[in-house]
Each structure stands twice: as structure tokens, then as C-alpha cells.
Design a protein around this motif. Structure first.
Motif, PDB file in Angstrom:
ATOM      1  N   TYR A 263       0.826  -1.208   0.000  1.00  0.00           N
ATOM      2  CA  TYR A 263       0.000   0.000   0.000  1.00  0.00           C
ATOM      3  C   TYR A 263       0.861   1.259   0.000  1.00  0.00           C
ATOM      4  O   TYR A 263       0.679   2.154  -0.821  1.00  0.00           O
ATOM      5  CB  TYR A 263      -0.942  -0.012   1.210  1.00  0.00           C
ATOM      6  N   GLN A 264       1.790   1.340   0.947  1.00  0.00           N
ATOM      7  CA  GLN A 264       2.661   2.503   1.065  1.00  0.00           C
ATOM      8  C   GLN A 264       3.854   2.124   1.933  1.00  0.00           C
ATOM      9  O   GLN A 264       3.704   1.800   3.105  1.00  0.00           O
ATOM     10  CB  GLN A 264       1.908   3.688   1.680  1.00  0.00           C
ATOM     11  N   ARG A 265       5.048   2.161   1.327  1.00  0.00           N
ATOM     12  CA  ARG A 265       6.228   1.672   2.040  1.00  0.00           C
ATOM     13  C   ARG A 265       6.509   2.459   3.317  1.00  0.00           C
ATOM     14  O   ARG A 265       7.094   1.928   4.266  1.00  0.00           O
ATOM     15  CB  ARG A 265       7.457   1.691   1.135  1.00  0.00           C
ATOM     16  N   ALA A 266       6.097   3.717   3.373  1.00  0.00           N
ATOM     17  CA  ALA A 266       6.301   4.512   4.588  1.00  0.00           C
ATOM     18  C   ALA A 266       5.544   3.915   5.776  1.00  0.00           C
ATOM     19  O   ALA A 266       5.971   4.068   6.928  1.00  0.00           O
ATOM     20  CB  ALA A 266       5.855   5.952   4.347  1.00  0.00           C
TER      21      ALA A 266
ATOM     22  N   THR B 138      16.505   7.233   9.132  1.00  0.00           N
ATOM     23  CA  THR B 138      16.818   6.154   8.188  1.00  0.00           C
ATOM     24  C   THR B 138      15.896   6.208   6.982  1.00  0.00           C
ATOM     25  O   THR B 138      16.337   6.057   5.838  1.00  0.00           O
ATOM     26  CB  THR B 138      16.691   4.786   8.879  1.00  0.00           C
ATOM     27  N   TRP B 139      14.601   6.430   7.230  1.00  0.00           N
ATOM     28  CA  TRP B 139      13.647   6.483   6.121  1.00  0.00           C
ATOM     29  C   TRP B 139      13.935   7.661   5.197  1.00  0.00           C
ATOM     30  O   TRP B 139      13.901   7.529   3.969  1.00  0.00           O
ATOM     31  CB  TRP B 139      12.224   6.559   6.649  1.00  0.00           C
TER      32      TRP B 139
ATOM     33  N   ARG C  11      13.308   0.888   1.531  1.00  0.00           N
ATOM     34  CA  ARG C  11      13.359   2.227   0.930  1.00  0.00           C
ATOM     35  C   ARG C  11      13.326   2.245  -0.603  1.00  0.00           C
ATOM     36  O   ARG C  11      12.631   3.076  -1.194  1.00  0.00           O
ATOM     37  CB  ARG C  11      14.603   2.989   1.394  1.00  0.00           C
ATOM     38  N   PRO C  12      14.051   1.382  -1.300  1.00  0.00           N
ATOM     39  CA  PRO C  12      14.057   1.460  -2.768  1.00  0.00           C
ATOM     40  C   PRO C  12      12.691   1.134  -3.367  1.00  0.00           C
ATOM     41  O   PRO C  12      11.791   0.640  -2.670  1.00  0.00           O
ATOM     42  CB  PRO C  12      15.110   0.405  -3.170  1.00  0.00           C
TER      43      PRO C  12
ATOM     44  N   GLU D 220      23.268  -4.836  -1.456  1.00  0.00           N
ATOM     45  CA  GLU D 220      24.044  -3.684  -1.930  1.00  0.00           C
ATOM     46  C   GLU D 220      25.230  -4.145  -2.778  1.00  0.00           C
ATOM     47  O   GLU D 220      25.533  -3.541  -3.817  1.00  0.00           O
ATOM     48  CB  GLU D 220      24.544  -2.866  -0.736  1.00  0.00           C
ATOM     49  N   ILE D 221      25.896  -5.197  -2.333  1.00  0.00           N
ATOM     50  CA  ILE D 221      27.027  -5.727  -3.100  1.00  0.00           C
ATOM     51  C   ILE D 221      26.557  -6.228  -4.460  1.00  0.00           C
ATOM     52  O   ILE D 221      27.182  -5.956  -5.494  1.00  0.00           O
ATOM     53  CB  ILE D 221      27.719  -6.861  -2.313  1.00  0.00           C
TER      54      ILE D 221
END
Length: 286
Positions: free
Chosen positions: A39-42, A86-87, A143-144, A275-276
Motif C-alpha cells: 500500500y505505502q512503504r512509509a 533512516t527512512w 526504501r528502494p 548492496e554488493i
């Protein structure tokens, strides 16, 4: 029905947990995570923040029982600040917020005087880094734009580790893994989680992340090590404080901390692995 009841009771006795409530709570938590991300990552970041705040309250209650009095409201404020930073700021926001929060906590302890200062400061630092800092990596995973896929892959990995360690331990477990820390954990449970988490990671990376299956297998191996370590560390904390569970909010699990233990240690490892992989793909190595 009586046979099923007997089997269920036998499993509960062997595992030290009530199986059916545990499954119901786990499925509810997975549904909540999926809904928040879809719905919404936040909203997911908010859910993580609430879980961290509740975890700090549980940790504070446990510390108070052994006469360690951490600054609850200061840590709660720091937790909210770290999660928000962080967000909005990513890994840099988490690092800077932690660097600011830690000395602030120490300064706020000064009015209490020097009695038990080292003990209280150490416990406060443990709470800060154990909960909001490590939980920040859950927010970083979300986040992405592909946060849903990243977090659900993480759910698969941790779920495979916890579920199959539990099942193989209950059904086949004979050799204790760490009897002085967690008597019910077995080597057979660890081997079961290893096999199924590696397989689950390979499948999740291929079908959810659209990545190479062998990367998922490596992520599964990493998850078993980190999640099991996190579980054992929380068990060591509880044994030192002479408590069975950190709380009773989640039927079949205990408290929030009893559900977060493996998650907190596995999240940074998976974030680093992703990330790697991302940077390797950007540079054309993968």
C-alpha cells in the motif's frame, strides 16, 4: 481429534511453545508486512518504529527487574529519531542519527550521578544499538522502489530459518546446539534450517528478486548464521536475567523482542548482500 490434540500437545512440550497460536501470529505479521509494503512503504517504516518502541519497553522492564534503570523516554525518542532519519536519509541518516543519539543518552544520564553510571550507560548503549540501529536496516531494505520484493525475500529467508529449525528440531533433534544458552535448540534443527533456508533463498531470489539463484543460496547461508546468532544472543540475555520471554504480547512467541531477535541480526547482513549485488550489477560484473 484426540490424536491430533495429543500430537499438538507433544509438539508444544518438546518445543516449549504453543504451535497453533505461533503459526497464527506469524501469518498475521506476514500479512501486515505485505499490506504495509504494497500500500505505502512509509507505513512499513512506521510499523518497524512501533515494534522498536515496544521492544525498548520490554527491554526496559527486563532491565528494571535486575536493578538496571535505562532512560526509557530518552531511548524511545532516540528510536523514533533513528527510524525517521533512516527512512528520509538512508544509511547516512541512520549513521548520523546514531552518532548523535549515543552521546546525548550519556549526557542525559549525568544528572543521575556516578552511582551505577557504567552499568546504566552500557545497558542504554546496548538498547540503542540492539534495537533502533539494527532495526534501521529493515527500513533500509524497504526504501528502494523494489522494497516490497526485498523485504518479502527477507521474510522468506528468516521464515525458512525459524520454521524449519523449529520443525526439524522438534521431530529429529537429539544433540543440543548450545545447551548452556538455549537447551531446546539442536544441531539437527540448525542443519534443517540450513538446507531449507538455502533452498528458500535460491527460489526467492529467482522468482521474487529476478536474480541468480546461487546468490539466493548464499544469502540463505548468511541468514542462517546471522539469524541463529541473533536468536542465541537474545536467549543469553534472557538466561542472564532469569526470564523465559521478554513479554507476552504475541501468543506462541512471547514479546516483540522474542520475534525480533533473529530478524535484527539478519537484516544488516541481507542489506549488505543486496548492496554488493546491486553495485556488481551496475558495474557489469554480474
Amino acid at each position: 481429534m484426540s490424536d491430533l490434540h495429543s500430537i499438538n500437545e507433544a509438539i508444544n512440550k518438546r518445543a516449549g511453545r504453543k504451535l497453533l497460536p505461533s503459526i497464527a501470529v506469524s501469518l498475521s505479521l506476514i500479512a501486515l508486512v505485505w499490506f504495509a509494503l504494497a500500500y505505502q512503504r512509509a507505513i512499513f517504516a512506521l510499523v518497524v518504529t512501533i515494534a522498536v518502541v515496544l521492544g525498548i519497553r520490554e527491554l526496559n522492564k527486563a532491565f528494571t527487574a535486575i536493578d538496571i534503570h535505562i532512560p526509557l523516554w530518552s531511548l524511545t525518542t532516540a528510536a523514533v529519531g533513528l527510524c525517521a532519519a533512516t527512512w528520509f536519509g538512508g544509511i547516512s541518516g541512520l549513521a548520523v542519527a546514531t552518532a548523535i543519539a549515543f552521546p546525548c543518552l550519556l549526557v542525559l544520564l549525568l544528572p543521575r550521578g556516578t552511582v551505577n553510571f557504567v552499568k546504566t550507560a552500557s545497558a542504554s548503549a546496548l538498547a540503542l544499538f540492539y534495537l533502533p540501529f539494527l532495526a534501521g536496516f529493515l527500513i533500509l531494505l524497504a526504501r528502494p522502489s523494489n522494497g516490497l520484493e526485498r523485504v518479502m525475500t527477507f521474510v522468506v529467508l528468516v521464515g525458512c530459518n525459524d520454521t524449519f529449525a523449529y520443525l526439524t528440531g522438534v521431530l529429529l533433534g537429539k544433540h543440543p546446539l548450545a545447551p548452556k544458552i538455549s537447551p531446546k535448540k539442536t544441531i539437527e534443527g540448525l542443519l534443517g534450517s540450513l538446507v531449507f533456508t538455502i533452498a528458500g533463498g535460491a527460489i526467492a531470489f529467482h522468482y521474487i528478486m529476478g536474480a541468480e539463484w546461487w546468490l539466493g543460496a548464499l544469502a540463505g547461508l548468511l541468514t542462517v548464521f546471522t539469524a541463529t546468532s541473533g536468536d542465541l544472543i537474545e536467549s543469553a540475555l534472557k538466561r542472564d536475567m532469569a526470564i523465559k520471554d521478554m513479554g507476552n504480547l504475541l501468543p506462541g512467541h512471547g514479546g516483540i523482542m522474542d520475534r525480533l531477535d533473529s530478524v535484527l541480526f539478519a537484516a544488516p547482513a541481507l542489506w549488505l548482500a543486496l548492496e554488493i549485488v546491486r553495485r556488481a550489477q551496475d558495474s557489469g560484473i554480474l
